[in-house]
Design a protein around this motif. Sequence first.
Motif, mmCIF file in Angstrom:
data_model
loop_
_atom_site.group_PDB
_atom_site.id
_atom_site.type_symbol
_atom_site.label_atom_id
_atom_site.label_comp_id
_atom_site.label_asym_id
_atom_site.label_seq_id
_atom_site.Cartn_x
_atom_site.Cartn_y
_atom_site.Cartn_z
ATOM 1 N N ALA A 1 0.836 -1.204 0.000
ATOM 2 C CA ALA A 1 0.000 0.000 0.000
ATOM 3 C C ALA A 1 0.869 1.252 0.000
ATOM 4 O O ALA A 1 1.863 1.333 0.714
ATOM 5 N N THR B 1 2.383 -2.501 -9.835
ATOM 6 C CA THR B 1 1.319 -3.180 -9.106
ATOM 7 C C THR B 1 1.370 -2.747 -7.643
ATOM 8 O O THR B 1 2.434 -2.730 -7.026
ATOM 9 N N ALA B 2 0.212 -2.359 -7.112
ATOM 10 C CA ALA B 2 0.126 -1.957 -5.705
ATOM 11 C C ALA B 2 -1.213 -2.420 -5.155
ATOM 12 O O ALA B 2 -2.141 -2.713 -5.921
ATOM 13 N N THR B 3 -1.314 -2.502 -3.829
ATOM 14 C CA THR B 3 -2.610 -2.877 -3.249
ATOM 15 C C THR B 3 -3.538 -1.660 -3.273
ATOM 16 O O THR B 3 -4.435 -1.568 -4.105
ATOM 17 N N ASN B 4 -3.294 -0.728 -2.388
ATOM 18 C CA ASN B 4 -4.106 0.486 -2.343
ATOM 19 C C ASN B 4 -3.205 1.710 -2.400
ATOM 20 O O ASN B 4 -2.100 1.711 -1.852
ATOM 21 N N ILE B 5 -3.702 2.761 -3.049
ATOM 22 C CA ILE B 5 -2.977 4.030 -3.124
ATOM 23 C C ILE B 5 -3.850 5.094 -2.471
ATOM 24 O O ILE B 5 -4.978 5.343 -2.916
ATOM 25 N N ALA C 1 -4.060 -1.748 -9.235
ATOM 26 C CA ALA C 1 -4.218 -1.381 -7.825
ATOM 27 C C ALA C 1 -5.663 -1.619 -7.415
ATOM 28 O O ALA C 1 -6.586 -1.354 -8.195
ATOM 29 N N SER C 2 -5.870 -2.094 -6.204
ATOM 30 C CA SER C 2 -7.241 -2.363 -5.758
ATOM 31 C C SER C 2 -8.074 -1.084 -5.705
ATOM 32 O O SER C 2 -9.246 -1.078 -6.072
ATOM 33 N N LEU D 1 -7.745 3.573 -5.638
ATOM 34 C CA LEU D 1 -7.030 4.848 -5.557
ATOM 35 C C LEU D 1 -7.938 5.837 -4.844
ATOM 36 O O LEU D 1 -9.077 6.068 -5.276
ATOM 37 N N THR E 1 -8.435 -1.488 -11.671
ATOM 38 C CA THR E 1 -8.758 -1.162 -10.281
ATOM 39 C C THR E 1 -10.254 -1.354 -10.051
ATOM 40 O O THR E 1 -11.028 -1.426 -11.017
#
Length: 288
Positions: free
Chosen positions: A47, A92-96, A143-144, A146, A198
Motif C-alpha cells: 500500500a 502493481t500496488a494494493t491500495n494508493i 491497484a485495488s 485509488l 482497479t
Amino acid sequence: SATGGDGGRYSNFGTSLDGVKASNGGAAESTGINLSNNNDINITAKALTITAQGGTSGNLDSSYGGLNGIRGVGGVAEAYGLKLVSTKGTVTATNITITATGGNGSTGGNGIQSGNHGSDGGMGGQGIGYGMKTSNSELLLDASSLVVKAIGGTGAAGGQGNNGTDIIQGGNGGDGGDGGAATAYGIHATNSKIGITTDSILSTAQGGAAGAGGTGGTNTAGGANGSNGGDGVIGTATAYGVYAGSGSVVTLTAKNGNTLDIGVTATGTDAKAYIVYADSASVLFDSS
C-alpha cells in the motif's frame, strides 16, 4: 510524508508595518514512486499512503501607526502516489491513498495603539493531490483502489481594530483570509498511453475554510467607530476521477467483477467535479 515549515513571527514593537510582508508557510511535496526516463520497469509495491502538509504562514504581530503589513499565505502541499515522466512498464500496488493539505494562514495582529487598524488574516495554501500523474509515458497500473483527497488551507481571522479616543476614530478590523484552493486527480495523464486495472477511484477536493473579518474599534468619546473587516472567501475546489490530457489514451478495467466505481466530490467556491475529463484525448472503459 512531507511537512512544510511554518513562517516566522514578525513583532514590530512600535515600528510601522507599512510594506512589511509576513513570511509564507513552507511548501511540502511527497511522492510514493517518482521515475523519469525509465524503460521496462516492473514494480510491485504494498500500500502507498502519501501525505503532504503545507506550513502555516507567518504572523504579523500587530499593526502600528494605522499602517498595515502584507499578509502571508500558507504553504502549498502536493502529494503523488506515482509521478512518472517518459517511463514505460508496469506497476502493481494494493491500495494508493493520497492526502494533500494546504497550510493555514495566521491570524492578523490587533491594532496596538488607539485607532490602529487590525492586520489582515493570512490566506490558506493550496492542496493538490494525484493518485497517478504521467507525462509522455506508457504504463499499466494494477491497484485495488485509488483514494485522493485534497484540502485547501484555512484562511485566518483578521485582527481587531483598536478603540479610538477623543477625536481619533476607532481602527478598522482586518479582513479575513481566503481559504486555499483544492485540486484532486485520481489519474492525470498527458501524452500518455495508460491502462488502469482497479475496483475504485475516489477523488475529493475540499476548498479551505475562510477567515472572519476582525471587529472594528469603537470610540468611547462619541466619535466615529472603525469598520469591521470583510470575511474571506472559501477556497475553490476541483476534483477529477480521470483527467486525460492532450494525446493520451486511458483504458479502465475493473479488477474484480465487471464494475469499476469512480466517485468524485468537490466542495467549495466554484466547485467542479468530473468523473472523466478528456482534452483531445480518449478514455476507454472495459467495464461498466
